[in-house]
Design an enzyme around this catalytic site. Structure first.
Site, mmCIF file in Angstrom:
data_model
loop_
_atom_site.group_PDB
_atom_site.id
_atom_site.type_symbol
_atom_site.label_atom_id
_atom_site.label_comp_id
_atom_site.label_asym_id
_atom_site.label_seq_id
_atom_site.Cartn_x
_atom_site.Cartn_y
_atom_site.Cartn_z
ATOM 1 N N LYS A 146 52.103 21.620 35.809
ATOM 2 C CA LYS A 146 52.457 23.035 35.983
ATOM 3 C C LYS A 146 53.863 23.270 35.436
ATOM 4 C CE LYS A 146 48.783 23.767 38.473
ATOM 5 N NZ LYS A 146 47.624 24.183 37.765
ATOM 6 N N SER A 165 44.690 24.987 32.954
ATOM 7 C CA SER A 165 45.734 25.757 33.630
ATOM 8 C C SER A 165 46.994 25.936 32.811
ATOM 9 C CB SER A 165 46.084 25.125 34.978
ATOM 10 O OG SER A 165 46.821 23.942 34.791
#
Length: 158
Positions: A93, A37
């Site tokens: 993230k 990610s």
């Protein structure tokens, strides 16, 4: 120097070292990236040093480690990028916006936040750098700020 004096000197040195280690463990965390990610910024297998901070001391744009909002017994599936260390489930993230910041565009129809509006109090928005391989605020919407563990300060390995 007598044996008791040597033992006392060793104890005086060991106690501060032990206290320092305890303080560092409470403030720092090493996390191994597992998933795609955050490509190209972070690759699977990279280790990063994380400084524990509350959300009000983080800044948009920082790479953050969060307790994952999904897990056993919840309706959200664990994404492949969930990082498991010390029995905890983390996700890495980028902080897109904090409480009170403008909502960035491109979040997706299910988020129920209007671009140009503001992030609700006690929440933050996070995005993976690789949107095709990331489960983040584009799907989940705002994340409770208390899920923030800390921010990445440096890479330890590549």
């Amino acid at each position: 120097m007598t044996l008791p004096a040597v033992l006392l000197a060793a104890a005086c040195t060991a106690v501060p070292a032990g206290v320092l280690l305890l303080v560092l463990r409470r403030r720092l965390l090493v996390v191994t990236v597992d998933g795609y990610s955050m490509l190209p910024t972070l690759r699977p297998g990279e280790r990063v040093l994380v400084r524990r901070v509350p959300a009000d001391r983080a800044a948009p744009g920082a790479i953050a480690v969060l307790r994952h909002p999904a897990g056993p017994g919840t309706w959200l599936p664990l994404p492949p990028e969930a990082v498991r260390e010390d029995g905890r489930i983390y996700t890495i993230k980028r902080l897109a916006a904090l409480a009170g910041d403008p909502v960035p565009s491109g979040l997706g129809p299910g988020v129920k936040l209007d671009p140009g509006g503001t992030v609700p109090p006690g929440c933050l928005l996070v995005l993976g750098d690789n949107p095709d391989q990331s489960i983040d605020s584009r799907q989940l919407g705002p994340i409770p700020a208390e899920y923030l563990v800390g921010v990445v300060t440096r890479r330890l390995s590549r």
